[in-house]
Design an enzyme around this catalytic site. Structure first.
Site, PDB file in Angstrom:
ATOM      1  N   GLU A   1      -6.245  -2.533  -6.820  1.00  0.00           N
ATOM      2  CA  GLU A   1      -5.540  -1.572  -5.955  1.00  0.00           C
ATOM      3  C   GLU A   1      -6.320  -0.248  -5.845  1.00  0.00           C
ATOM      4  OE1 GLU A   1      -1.927  -0.138  -7.744  1.00  0.00           O
ATOM      5  OE2 GLU A   1      -1.024   0.421  -5.824  1.00  0.00           O
ATOM      6  N   LYS A  57       2.926  -1.414   0.814  1.00  0.00           N
ATOM      7  CA  LYS A  57       3.641  -1.543  -0.458  1.00  0.00           C
ATOM      8  C   LYS A  57       5.108  -1.139  -0.309  1.00  0.00           C
ATOM      9  CE  LYS A  57       2.912   0.060  -5.259  1.00  0.00           C
ATOM     10  NZ  LYS A  57       1.847   0.653  -6.110  1.00  0.00           N
ATOM     11  N   CYS A  76       0.760  -4.041  -6.649  1.00  0.00           N
ATOM     12  CA  CYS A  76       1.088  -3.452  -7.943  1.00  0.00           C
ATOM     13  C   CYS A  76       2.585  -3.506  -8.263  1.00  0.00           C
ATOM     14  CB  CYS A  76       0.531  -2.042  -8.015  1.00  0.00           C
ATOM     15  SG  CYS A  76       0.455  -1.411  -9.709  1.00  0.00           S
TER      16      CYS A  76
HETATM   17  N1  PUT Z   1       1.301   0.955 -10.979  1.00  0.00           N
HETATM   18  C1  PUT Z   1       2.544   1.431 -11.470  1.00  0.00           C
HETATM   19  C2  PUT Z   1       2.723   1.136 -12.872  1.00  0.00           C
HETATM   20  C3  PUT Z   1       3.857   1.883 -13.465  1.00  0.00           C
HETATM   21  C4  PUT Z   1       3.857   1.774 -14.921  1.00  0.00           C
HETATM   22  N2  PUT Z   1       4.852   2.614 -15.551  1.00  0.00           N
END
Ligand code: PUT
Length: 298
Positions: free
Chosen positions: A48, A121, A158
């Site tokens: 990402e 996202k 993510c």
């Molecule tokens: N990429 C977001 C991750 C959050 C972890 N707390």
């Protein structure tokens, strides 16, 4: 009756430490995509927001200058050229500016260089070190499946990976492989918290629940960003992996090294197993309306 062997597709996850120089990161991504291609990969996932450091550690106005419009984005154009040259599919994660909106987006580049479209996202995290709500509007594209040369694929980004609804929505639309570009590591507010095993298990569940392979690519490296309250540091834990359709991990990277993971799947054989197992036949969508609420009330 045994299923006939069919479409075999090798997929790759690459992981690397980002510098904060865009040209260096794009060059590293290209080098690793070439390496994955040499190993036979047809669809290659990069981590990402790979163009720079994970800037969401801080809420800084100057970081909005990193966003670029989708059309004419030079990194996407470069990846289109590379995809065409190598005949590989490349989902390209980038920070998108759309007039006054900003998105955490991925452009899906097909093996002939065609841009198949955008996914933005949907789930935007917010918390110490991961202050994405400051920068990104919640994505408005909805979950999608993209028909590429080698497979129909779904790409979540993510934080989307923690939501089974996202994986299911992509699988329902025909996604045969799920991909998740990622940026996750230590938690600046709690040095004792290490989410890597939880992170993997949740996605292994999506693979198993939908009987699809799943590819996750995460960055490595220690990144320090100046914030309004001093410096913040995250050590990204890599652990990029490829899971098979029962959720089993077939390839796993460590938390330190640049890596190129490749695994091959027979998508027709998996499809046959998926249909035989009956989970899509036995779904009861009329009973799932509660999933459309935030508080569980009907
Ligand atoms: N990429 C977001 C991750 C959050 C972890 N707390």
């Amino acid at each position: 009756m045994a299923a006939a062997a069919g479409r075999k597709v090798a997929v790759a996850a690459v992981q690397f430490a980002c510098t904060d120089v865009e040209a260096e990161n794009v060059a590293t991504a290209e080098r690793l995509i070439r390496e994955a291609h040499k190993k036979g990969a047809k669809i290659v996932l990069i981590q990402e927001l790979f163009e720079g450091h994970y800037f969401c550690q801080a809420q800084r106005l100057d970081f909005f200058r990193r966003a670029k419009p989708y059309k004419g984005n030079p990194t996407i154009i470069r990846m289109q050229q590379l995809a065409k040259e190598l005949e590989v599919v490349i989902p390209v994660s980038f920070f998108e500016e759309a007039n006054n909106a900003h998105y955490n987006s991925v452009a899906i580049i097909d093996a002939d260089g065609t841009d198949l479209g955008l996914y933005r996202k949907s789930h935007i995290p917010d918390g110490p070190g991961y202050q994405e709500k400051f920068y990104f509007n919640p994505g408005d594209t909805g979950f999608k499946a993209f028909k590429t040369k080698y497979a129909t694929i779904g790409v979540g980004i993510c934080w989307d990976q923690w939501f089974p609804e996202c994986a299911r929505a992509m699988a329902l639309q025909g996604a045969e492989i799920l991909f998740y570009p990622t940026a996750i590591g230590s938690e600046p507010q709690d040095g004792s918290l290490d989410s890597r095993e939880h992170w993997k298990r949740v996605m292994q569940g999506h693979a198993g629940a939908n009987l699809v392979p799943l590819v996750a690519s995460n960055r490595i490296g220690r990144e320090t960003v100046g914030t309004e309250h001093g410096k913040s540091t995250i050590t990204f834990y890599g652990n990029s992996f490829i899971a098979g359709p029962t959720g089993e991990i077939v390839k796993l990277a460590n938390d330190k090294d640049e890596e190129v993971l490749v695994a091959e799947f027979d998508l027709d054989e998996i499809k046959s197993t998926r249909h035989g197992w009956g989970i899509f036949r036995d779904r009861r969508p009329e009973l799932y309306k509660v999933l459309l609420t935030l508080d569980g009330k009907k």
